[in-house]
Design an enzyme around this catalytic site. Structure first.
Site, PDB file in Angstrom:
ATOM      1  CE  LYS A   1      -2.996   1.045   5.230  1.00  0.00           C
ATOM      2  NZ  LYS A   1      -2.906   0.547   3.846  1.00  0.00           N
TER       3      LYS A   1
ATOM      4  CB  SER B   1      -0.967   0.003   1.188  1.00  0.00           C
ATOM      5  OG  SER B   1      -0.278  -0.079   2.405  1.00  0.00           O
TER       6      SER B   1
END
Length: 424
Positions: free
Chosen positions: A352, A309
Site C-alpha cells: 500500500k 481496510s
C-alpha cells in the site's frame, strides 16, 4: 549456479490428478512415474533445486487431490521415504531444495501452506524499474528486434514516462511490452531507411505508444467534499482507491455501488453508524438520516473490491460530505474501524505504501499498530523526504489530520469526546 546443483522446473497450473504427483500403478497401460520422479530423472541428480510453478493453481476432482499428495513431498519429516506408485519403493527427497511460486496465498490449502516458508516479494518502486529497464529490458529488446546499441537509446525521462503513464503493475512485464513496441517502431524506421540513430525522449512516447493511459490525478479529483483516497492491496501489488460519497433528499437509505464485497459494505454501515452516534460532536445535524439518502461509490466498478481496510477512508469521505469540509488532496489512508471509533491494524502495508509512493502522494495515514511494518518498506521510499507518515489510534485523530477547515485557516476540528459519548 551458486549451490553447484542442477535445476529442474515443473508447472502445477491446472493439475488435478493425484497420479501426476504420485505416478500410476504399473498395472495400468501407459503407466508413468509422477512428475516429481520424472523431473529428477531428467535432471540426473537426486539433490537439484526443484521449482514448482503456480502451486496456487492446483485443482482437485474425482481423480484425487494433488495438493494433498504434495504434503508428503514438501514435509521434511516424511519426504525421506516418498512413495511413488510406479516405483513401489521409497525414494529419498530430503536432499532436494524445493521452491514453489504463487500469485496468491489464499488458494493454497492451509495444511500445505503450513509446510512452506513464505517469502513475500513486493512490487518494484519506480527507481528499481528504471534500472531494470536500462540494464536488462532495453538491451534485450534491442537485440530481439535486430537493432544495434547505437541505433536506439532511451532517455531516463522516457523510461519513467512509460512506467508512470503507460503501465500500472507490480513487476515489469508490461513495461517490457512498451519497450518492445517502441523498438518495433524504430526497427521499422531503420528498415525503410527513414531512421539511422534514435534517442527516444519523453515527448516521443505519444508517437510510438499512443496517448498516455494512466494519470496521477489525485489532487485534481479531490475537488469537493465527500471524496477521499484509500489504499488497497491487490495480487499484483498495491493500488490507490477513490471513495466518493454524495447525498440527496430521501428517508435515510444507504446506497453502495462499485462492486463491493460484503466486508466493505459492512465497513460503510459501521462508518455511518459511528457518524450518526457522534453527529453532535462532529458538527453535523443529528436528524441528517431522516432527511437524506447517502450514496457511496467506489469508481472502477468493473473491478470487485473487498476487505476491511477501507473503513477509515469511508468514514472520512462520509464525514467530509456531511460537514462540507474538503479532504487533503495529498493524503491516502488505510485502516479498519470499530463502532467505538478505534482504528485497527491491517495487512499489506508494504504494498500500500509503495502504491502511494508510485501515485505521488505526500502523506500516508496508518493505524498505530502498523508502525513496525515500516521496517519492510524499501529504504529508498522511507528516505524520500516528501513522504510523511501519520499513525492514529482513534477516528478523531484521522479526521483532525484528513479534513481541511471549512472556512478560514484558523477553524479547528471539533474535539471528539469519545468517552463522554460512550457514557451517555
Amino acid at each position: 549456479s551458486a549451490l553447484g546443483r542442477k535445476f529442474v522446473r515443473i508447472s502445477l497450473g491446472g493439475v488435478h490428478d493425484e497420479a501426476e504427483i504420485r505416478g500410476h500403478r504399473r498395472t495400468y497401460i501407459g503407466a508413468l512415474p509422477g512428475r516429481i520422479i520424472l523431473a529428477l530423472k531428467k535432471a540426473g541428480s537426486n539433490n537439484p533445486v526443484f521449482m514448482m510453478d503456480e502451486v496456487d493453481k492446483l485443482g482437485s476432482d474425482f481423480r484425487g487431490d494433488p495438493s494433498s499428495a504434495l504434503l508428503e513431498v514438501l514435509d521434511p519429516e516424511q519426504n525421506y521415504s516418498f512413495s511413488d506408485h510406479y516405483l513401489e519403493i521409497s525414494f529419498d527427497l530430503s536432499k532436494v531444495m524445493f521452491i514453489a511460486t504463487a500469485n496468491m496465498n489464499e488458494p493454497i490449502p492451509p495444511p500445505l501452506r503450513d509446510r512452506m516458508e513464505i517469502i513475500e516479494i513486493p512490487s518494484y518502486i519506480e527507481d528499481e524499474k528504471l534500472h531494470i529497464a536500462k540494464s536488462f529490458l532495453v538491451p534485450k529488446q534491442i537485440g530481439e528486434h535486430g537493432l544495434k546499441r547505437e541505433q536506439l537509446e532511451f532517455e531516463d525521462d522516457a523510461i519513467r514516462g512509460m512506467i508512470s503513464g503507460y503501465t500500472r503493475e507490480a513487476g515489469v512485464r508490461n513495461l517490457e511490452r512498451q519497450i518492445a513496441t517502441v523498438s518495433r517502431g524504430v526497427a521499422r524506421g531503420v528498415a525503410v531507411g527513414t531512421l539511422q540513430e534514435t534517442v527516444v525522449k519523453k515527448d516521443d512516447l505519444v508517437t510510438y505508444l499512443g496517448q498516455q493511459k494512466f494519470f496521477s490525478d489525485v489532487a485534481e479529483r479531490i475537488n469537493r467534499p465527500g471524496i477521499a483516497v484509500g489504499l488497497a492491496w491487490t495480487p499484483v501489488g498495491g493500488d490507490i482507491l477513490f471513495i466518493e460519497a454524495t447525498k440527496m433528499e430521501g428517508d435515510g437509505k444507504l446506497i453502495l455501488t462499485g462492486q463491493l464485497g460484503e466486508i466493505m459494505k459492512e465497513s460503510a454501515q459501521a462508518a455511518l453508524s459511528f457518524i450518526a452516534s457522534n453527529a453532535k460532536a462532529l458538527g453535523i445535524p443529528e436528524d441528517f438520516r431522516k432527511k437524506s439518502d447517502i450514496h457511496v461509490h467506489v469508481p472502477a466498478g468493473a473491478v470487485p473490491k473487498d476487505g476491511p481496510s477501507a473503513g477509515v477512508t469511508m468514514l472520512t469521505a462520509l464525514t467530509s460530505l456531511l460537514t462540507g469540509r474538503l479532504v487533503r488532496n495529498d493524503l491516502a489512508m488505510t485502516g479498519e474501524i470499530t463502532l467505538r471509533g478505534a482504528v485497527l491494524p491491517i495487512g499489506g502495508v508494504k504494498e500500500k505504501v509503495l502504491a502511494a509512493h508510485r501515485a505521488g502522494i505526500k502523506a500516508v495515514l496508518l493505524p498505530e499498530r502498523n508502525k513496525l511494518d515500516l521496517d519492510e518498506i524499501p529504504k529508498s521510499v522511507l528516505a524520500d523526504d516528501t513522504m510523511k507518515f501519520h499513525f492514529v489510534k482513534e477516528m478523531s485523530e484521522v479526521l483532525e489530520i484528513a479534513l481541511l477547515p471549512k472556512a478560514g485557516p484558523k477553524e479547528a476540528m471539533p474535539e471528539l469526546d469519545l468517552g463522554a459519548v460512550t457514557n451517555n
